[in-house]
Scaffold this active site. Structure first.
Site, PDB file in Angstrom:
ATOM      1  N   LYS A 157      -6.018  -5.351   2.297  1.00 49.96           N
ATOM      2  CA  LYS A 157      -6.078  -4.681   3.607  1.00 49.96           C
ATOM      3  C   LYS A 157      -7.424  -4.971   4.300  1.00 49.96           C
ATOM      4  O   LYS A 157      -8.105  -4.070   4.814  1.00 49.96           O
ATOM      5  CB  LYS A 157      -5.834  -3.170   3.452  1.00 49.96           C
ATOM      6  CG  LYS A 157      -5.020  -2.581   4.607  1.00 49.96           C
ATOM      7  CD  LYS A 157      -4.479  -1.216   4.278  1.00 49.96           C
ATOM      8  CE  LYS A 157      -3.994  -0.492   5.507  1.00 49.96           C
ATOM      9  NZ  LYS A 157      -3.087  -1.230   6.402  1.00 49.96           N
TER      10      LYS A 157
HETATM   11  N1  PMP Z   1       1.959  -4.299   5.065  1.00 50.28           N
HETATM   12  C1  PMP Z   1       0.928  -4.347   5.914  1.00 50.28           C
HETATM   13  C2  PMP Z   1       0.382  -5.683   6.313  1.00 50.28           C
HETATM   14  C3  PMP Z   1       0.382  -3.174   6.436  1.00 50.28           C
HETATM   15  O1  PMP Z   1      -0.641  -3.210   7.288  1.00 50.28           O
HETATM   16  C4  PMP Z   1       0.945  -1.929   6.045  1.00 50.28           C
HETATM   17  C5  PMP Z   1       0.409  -0.640   6.628  1.00 50.28           C
HETATM   18  N2  PMP Z   1      -0.682  -0.169   5.925  1.00 50.28           N
HETATM   19  C6  PMP Z   1       1.997  -1.915   5.125  1.00 50.28           C
HETATM   20  C7  PMP Z   1       2.493  -3.124   4.658  1.00 50.28           C
HETATM   21  C8  PMP Z   1       2.567  -0.633   4.607  1.00 50.28           C
HETATM   22  O2  PMP Z   1       1.676  -0.043   3.680  1.00 50.28           O
HETATM   23  P1  PMP Z   1       1.611   1.526   3.448  1.00 50.28           P
HETATM   24  O3  PMP Z   1       2.992   1.954   3.066  1.00 50.28           O
HETATM   25  O4  PMP Z   1       0.634   1.703   2.345  1.00 50.28           O
HETATM   26  O5  PMP Z   1       1.167   2.137   4.724  1.00 50.28           O
END
Ligand code: PMP
Length: 300
Positions: A157
């Site tokens: 991230k």
């Molecule tokens: N993929 C990406 C590239 C994202 O930015 C996110 C959002 N955080 C997700 C998947 C989903 O992750 P999460 O369920 O932890 O929010």
């Protein structure tokens, strides 16, 4: 996307300050080179006060990201948890709120290097529904490739990696789609631009495995756990692009999007309404406060 209304206090440079005082210099290294990582999680008002969803998991993912990218920043999960909870209490959160922690390279040295000074900033905002969940999404497969593990590891991230999502979303919007699906460097399905993806085939749930250059989403993990509990068969594996077009159901998961169903991909209709498996999982996800209190941390 609208700009959501922020809460009045932020955590910045190791202090709680009014949000308007949480300002950085235009010379900040992390702003220029994308040297940073962020998190994002939600808080809900419940009958038993305000609660944050899977706070430990989100903070652990941030700690892992700091480790993978080798940031010289001591990220203490317990201490950060305390900071988040104190800030949430001071901001008097209501439903639904979104909490955004950011660790960024904060010095003004002109070099795209990892070594440097870092700061943890946290702010919070009101977040109504991101997508109209009744409507379903019309999406395309992006011509932009998902950044790969050996380029900008998607599981971290990293702030700089989001130019990749921005390109895909921009192209999708310009072509009249709601959002995009990204393929990895091998041409297999990776995820949505900012959401994970699931397919349903013959009643079985399928999602790209973690070697498909995905962010290992906390919502994805929750859906996998729910599916196991509900006896829905699940495969985590490489997914071919062509499998998308014959799926009985496709849905996306993410903190902002929750569970959002997909109406069409590249103009191929997937469904006219939300499919039965998606609906079952979306309902279970919406009821987690009552059914899975262990996922929630109370803000005192
Ligand atoms: N993929 C990406 C590239 C994202 O930015 C996110 C959002 N955080 C997700 C998947 C989903 O992750 P999460 O369920 O932890 O929010």
């Amino acid at each position: 996307m609208p700009a959501f209304k922020p809460y009045p206090y932020a955590y910045f440079q190791k202090k709680v300050v009014p949000i308007e005082n949480a300002q950085i210099s235009i010379m900040t290294n992390g702003l220029h080179y994308g040297v940073g990582i962020y998190g994002g999680f939600k808080a809900y008002e419940t009958n038993d006060g305000v609660k944050i969803f899977r706070l430990d998991d989100h903070l652990q993912r941030m700690k892992n990201s700091v480790g993978i990218l080798n940031f010289p920043f001591e990220f203490d999960v317990e201490e950060t948890k305390k900071t988040v909870l104190e800030l949430a209490a001071k901001n008097k959160l209501t439903s639904v709120s979104y909490i955004r922690p950011l660790i960024y390279r904060s010095d003004i040295v002109l070099s795209p290097d990892i070594a440097g000074e870092y700061d943890l900033a946290i702010y919070m905002m009101h977040m109504p529904d991101y997508f109209d969940s009744a409507k379903g999404l019309d999406v395309c497969v992006s011509s932009w490739q998902r950044n790969s593990d050996n380029a900008i590891p998607p599981r971290t991230k990293a702030t700089g990696g989001y130019i990749n999502s921005a390109l895909a979303i921009n192209d999708a919007h310009a072509a009249g789609y709601d959002s995009a699906i990204m393929l990895d460097s091998r041409g297999n399905v990776s995820e949505g631009a900012v959401m994970n993806i699931f397919l349903v085939k013959k009643g079985k749930l399928i999602t790209p495995s973690s070697d498909s250059d995905i962010l290992e989403g906390i919502t994805r993990k929750t859906i996998i756990e729910l599916a196991k509990e509900m006896g829905i068969e699940l495969e985590e594996r490489i997914v071919d692009r062509s499998e998308l077009y014959t799926a009985e159901e496709v849905f996306f998961t993410g903190t902002a999007a929750n569970v959002t169903w997909c109406k069409s991909i590249d103009k191929t209709e997937i469904g006219k309404t939300i499919g039965p498996v998606t609906k079952k999982l979306a309902t279970a996800f919406d009821n987690l406060v009552e059914t899975h209190p262990q996922y929630f941390t109370k803000v005192s």
